[in-house]
Design a protein around this motif. Structure first.
Motif, PDB file in Angstrom:
ATOM      1  N   VAL A 143       0.863  -1.180   0.000  1.00  0.00           N
ATOM      2  CA  VAL A 143       0.000   0.000   0.000  1.00  0.00           C
ATOM      3  C   VAL A 143       0.907   1.241   0.000  1.00  0.00           C
ATOM      4  N   ALA A 144       0.297   2.430  -0.093  1.00  0.00           N
ATOM      5  CA  ALA A 144       1.080   3.671  -0.101  1.00  0.00           C
ATOM      6  C   ALA A 144       1.312   4.161   1.325  1.00  0.00           C
ATOM      7  N   LEU A 145       2.374   4.984   1.490  1.00  0.00           N
ATOM      8  CA  LEU A 145       2.745   5.553   2.790  1.00  0.00           C
ATOM      9  C   LEU A 145       2.492   7.052   2.743  1.00  0.00           C
ATOM     10  N   THR A 146       1.763   7.574   3.752  1.00  0.00           N
ATOM     11  CA  THR A 146       1.474   9.014   3.789  1.00  0.00           C
ATOM     12  C   THR A 146       2.621   9.737   4.499  1.00  0.00           C
ATOM     13  N   PRO A 147       2.685  11.087   4.355  1.00  0.00           N
ATOM     14  CA  PRO A 147       3.784  11.827   4.983  1.00  0.00           C
ATOM     15  C   PRO A 147       3.835  11.651   6.506  1.00  0.00           C
ATOM     16  N   ASP A 148       2.686  11.394   7.161  1.00  0.00           N
ATOM     17  CA  ASP A 148       2.722  11.191   8.616  1.00  0.00           C
ATOM     18  C   ASP A 148       2.852   9.707   8.976  1.00  0.00           C
ATOM     19  N   PRO A 193      -7.705  12.162  -2.155  1.00  0.00           N
ATOM     20  CA  PRO A 193      -6.487  11.470  -1.745  1.00  0.00           C
ATOM     21  C   PRO A 193      -5.535  12.418  -1.032  1.00  0.00           C
ATOM     22  N   PRO A 194      -4.572  11.893  -0.287  1.00  0.00           N
ATOM     23  CA  PRO A 194      -3.584  12.782   0.330  1.00  0.00           C
ATOM     24  C   PRO A 194      -2.822  13.528  -0.771  1.00  0.00           C
ATOM     25  N   PRO A 195      -2.376  14.778  -0.481  1.00  0.00           N
ATOM     26  CA  PRO A 195      -1.711  15.575  -1.517  1.00  0.00           C
ATOM     27  C   PRO A 195      -0.428  14.932  -2.026  1.00  0.00           C
ATOM     28  N   THR A 196       0.194  14.139  -1.171  1.00  0.00           N
ATOM     29  CA  THR A 196       1.395  13.440  -1.603  1.00  0.00           C
ATOM     30  C   THR A 196       1.545  12.152  -0.803  1.00  0.00           C
ATOM     31  N   ALA A 197       2.258  11.211  -1.346  1.00  0.00           N
ATOM     32  CA  ALA A 197       2.490   9.932  -0.649  1.00  0.00           C
ATOM     33  C   ALA A 197       3.696   9.254  -1.287  1.00  0.00           C
ATOM     34  N   ILE A 198       4.150   8.176  -0.659  1.00  0.00           N
ATOM     35  CA  ILE A 198       5.154   7.314  -1.291  1.00  0.00           C
ATOM     36  C   ILE A 198       4.392   6.097  -1.807  1.00  0.00           C
ATOM     37  N   ASP A 199       4.493   5.816  -3.100  1.00  0.00           N
ATOM     38  CA  ASP A 199       3.695   4.724  -3.658  1.00  0.00           C
ATOM     39  C   ASP A 199       4.298   3.361  -3.286  1.00  0.00           C
ATOM     40  N   TRP A 200       3.633   2.304  -3.731  1.00  0.00           N
ATOM     41  CA  TRP A 200       4.037   0.942  -3.304  1.00  0.00           C
ATOM     42  C   TRP A 200       5.417   0.575  -3.822  1.00  0.00           C
ATOM     43  N   LEU A 201       5.893   1.315  -4.839  1.00  0.00           N
ATOM     44  CA  LEU A 201       7.236   1.049  -5.360  1.00  0.00           C
ATOM     45  C   LEU A 201       8.305   1.830  -4.605  1.00  0.00           C
ATOM     46  N   GLY A 202       7.847   2.726  -3.700  1.00  0.00           N
ATOM     47  CA  GLY A 202       8.810   3.519  -2.936  1.00  0.00           C
ATOM     48  C   GLY A 202       9.115   4.863  -3.573  1.00  0.00           C
ATOM     49  N   ASN A 203       8.334   5.242  -4.589  1.00  0.00           N
ATOM     50  CA  ASN A 203       8.546   6.528  -5.261  1.00  0.00           C
ATOM     51  C   ASN A 203       7.569   7.581  -4.773  1.00  0.00           C
ATOM     52  N   GLU A 204       7.997   8.868  -4.885  1.00  0.00           N
ATOM     53  CA  GLU A 204       7.102   9.957  -4.529  1.00  0.00           C
ATOM     54  C   GLU A 204       5.896   9.931  -5.466  1.00  0.00           C
TER      55      GLU A 204
END
Ligand code: GTP
Ligand code: SPV
Ligand code: MN
Length: 626
Positions: A353-358, A370-381
């Motif tokens: 799953v994706a990781l949020t900034p918090d 959706p959150p304005p930004t996240a790290i996707d499941w591949l580990g990219n912004e």
């Protein structure tokens, strides 16, 4: 720092085996573990006790070396893992049933001669755990002490697999303690197939492109190589509880099925248990955790994926052999499945799953916007509408691993070693046309035919043409550990097993939440919590005489369908034409389906029970008389 030379390595290995010998007198187990160690040559052997402290130590270690990420303290004791991009789901093309003969595996399974397969795998497992620890996990599928439960022992070189197995099964000392000297177990060898040389830095998700998921049904053992993901690596789940167990169940006169188990309590406080088989990604977890929209009605969950069922005096009893949920994350939200969200609020492992900034998790469908930004499941912004960015934040098969006991709608009997009595069995799949919202079998034989004719349209996530019909009998096509023709016969034989108690056999139904408006292409039925309206009809039909039409049901050529106004639609806004289309029967579509079923059945040759052919002929006759 153990050097890999015979003396030091053997020293460490025998020390660990001493630990095992202190815990068990089961010589078959000790010998088997020693053999696996000799073959895979791990640096260390560790016997898992299944404790919380052990889980904490392994997750701490994995956080330290970058294998997993600890989520923020609002989701205590929870972690995110990102898999290798090539290791994201079950691999059916690399999954084998190595029965002694090809005929016994049947035409729907990959097969190789068992000895040839062992020779193929030997060089792959040879030294495959070098530089790693071999973890030994005794586990029970089903409550300890239940006569329906069975024990397995998995060795693995993945601590992430260990942590998942702790949630998904009853694992550790408790199992070993109750295992007697001569007790049998299903040996499960697993390696990610990525040995480390001295000083080599480990990958965050070690795996091997050459994967093998192999079952020996006569010997009742499993070998899995190259994958760390879900059903490929948590060998208690699909490998043991369905493929090996289905073969055990045929021999032992019971059933190992790809089914959820739920209870429905009505407004009078009466309760019935229902089991349902839908193919992967067709709504088992969501139905098992449904939040009833009908006042006074309550749905509770015993299991969301697998049911083991045994007959006592004609009454079928079911246990869920699992201890946790391994559920699809995308689409899970507070409105579609609040019970799932509560179940994953702590002590949960997330994969892809994706990781949020918090430092929390997110996936498509969890929240809007959706959150304005996240790290996707591949580990990219990742940004929701970022320039040129149209990729998904979470992988479509991203999953959560969470304890069953954390679900607020858990049924009080979920852990009962006796199991729960099953009143109804439901089959279903994704059908945009042809199949009505619900219908009921005329009798057991017809119901078995309905299970055998289960089919579902391919989704965009699967390979093949979207919308193409895939026959998936009993939702078991990828999971049946023997010839599927024989499997149909086994289901038919349950009627004789019930003896004079055939009235106690579960009533059989077929549902379709996915029928679409032929013009707009939109779903005709709202689904999710609204499905309880259909469960209520099924509940009431369980108390009706089977062979007659009544105020609730009308006999048609395909089976019993709800009589007008017999589905409780109170409080639901659905227009008359949608309702009409939802239940419409089109003779030529049904004849087309039957033709497709006949073609599918052709491959079973004389292993297809005569009764299935009878049922096809009878359905054709009934349709043509209409
Ligand atoms: P596996 O765990 O892979 O075996 O899948 P599953 O059978 O447990 O399916 P799950 O409940 O995870 O649902 C799969 C997909 O179907 C999700 O995208 C859900 O949103 C969707 N879905 C589930 N129930 C319904 C329903 O009643 N109606 C509609 N339209 N979609 C549904
Ligand atoms: C399925 O694919 O049917 C699943 C996921 O439930 S797995 O456990 O990986 O098989
Ligand atoms: Mn599921």
């Amino acid at each position: 720092g153990l050097k890999f030379n015979n003396g030091a390595w053997i020293g460490s290995r025998s020390f660990s085996l001493e630990q095992l010998k202190k815990k068990t007198k089961n010589q078959k187990l000790i010998n088997w573990v020693e053999e696996q160690a000799k073959l895979c040559k791990p640096d260390n052997i560790y016997i898992c006790d299944g404790s919380e402290q052990e889980f904490k130590k392994f997750t701490d270690d994995m956080v330290k070396n970058g294998t997993i990420i600890k989520l923020n303290s609002k989701r205590p004791n929870s972690f995110l893992a990102r898999s290798d991009p090539s290791d994201v789901a079950r691999v059916e093309s690399r999954t084998y049933i190595c029965a002694k003969t090809k005929e016994d595996a049947g035409p729907t399974n990959n097969w190789m001669d068992p000895n040839q397969m062992k020779q193929t795998l030997k060089p792959l497992f040879e030294g495959s755990m070098k530089g790693r620890t071999m973890y030994v996990m005794p586990f029970s599928m089903g409550p300890l002490g239940s006569d329906i439960s069975h024990v397995g022992v998995q060795v693995t070189d993945s601590p992430f697999v260990v942590c998942n197995m702790k949630i998904m099964t009853r694992m550790g000392d408790a199992v070993l303690n109750q295992m007697k000297e001569n007790d049998d177990f299903v040996p499960c060898l697993h390696s990610v197939g990525s040995p480390l040389t001295k000083g080599q830095k480990d990958s965050h998700w070690p795996c091997n492109p050459n994967k093998y998921i192999v079952h020996y049904p006569e010997e009742r053992s499993i070998q899995s190589f190259g994958s760390g993901y879900g059903g490929n690596a948590l060998l208690g789940k699909k490998c043991f509880s369905l493929r090996i167990a289905s073969s055990m169940a045929r021999d032992g006169g019971w059933l190992a099925e790809h089914m959820l188990i739920l209870s429905l309590t009505n407004d009078k406080g009466e309760k019935k248990y229902i089991a349902a088989a839908f193919p992967s990604a067709c709504g088992k977890t969501n139905l098992a955790m449904a939040n009833s929209v009908l006042p006074g009605y309550k749905v509770q969950v015993c299991g969301d994926d697998i049911a083991w069922m045994t007959m006592r005096n004609g009454q079928l009893y079911a246990i869920n052999p699992e201890f946790g949920f391994f559920g699809v994350a995308p689409g899970t939200s507070a409105s579609s499945n609040p019970n799932a969200l509560a179940a994953i609020s702590k002590n949960t492992l997330f994969t892809n799953v994706a990781l949020t900034p918090d430092n929390d998790v997110w996936w498509e469908g969890l929240s809007s916007p959706p959150p304005p930004t996240a790290i996707d499941w591949l580990g990219n912004e990742w940004h929701p509408n970022g320039e040129g960015n149209n990729t998904l934040a979470a992988h479509p098969n991203s999953r959560f691993t969470a304890p069953l006991s954390q679900c607020p709608s858990i049924d009080p009997e979920w852990d009962n070693p006796k199991g729960v009595p099953i009143s109804a069995i439901i089959f279903g799949g994704r059908r945009s046309s042809t199949v009505p919202l619900v219908y009921q079998a005329l009798n057991w034989k017809h119901g078995v035919f309905m299970g055998a004719s289960t089919a579902s349209e391919l989704t965009a996530a699967a390979e093949g043409t979207v919308g193409k019909l895939r026959h998936d009998p009993f939702a078991m096509l990828p999971f049946c550990g023997y010839n599927m023709g024989d499997y149909f016969n086994h289901w038919l034989s349950m009627e004789e097993k019930a003896g004079s108690n055939t009235d106690k056999l579960p009533k059989i139904f077929y549902v379709n939440w996915f029928r679409k408006n032929s013009k707009s292409g939109k779903f005709l039925w709202p689904g999710f919590g609204e499905n309880v309206r259909v469960l209520k009809w099924i509940f009431d039909r369980c108390d009706s005489k089977l062979d007659t039409s009544d105020a609730k049901a009308t006999k048609t050529s395909i089976g019993f369908v709800p009589s007008n106004n017999s589905i409780d639609l109170n409080g639901l806004e659905i227009n008359k034409s949608s309702l009409k289309e939802l239940f419409s029967l089109n003779k030529s579509e049904w004849l087309q389906d039957l033709k497709s079923m006949r073609q599918f059945c052709h491959q079973f040759g004389d292993r297809l029970p005569k009764e299935i052919k009878n049922q096809m002929d009878q359905l054709e006759n009934r349709l043509n008389k209409d």
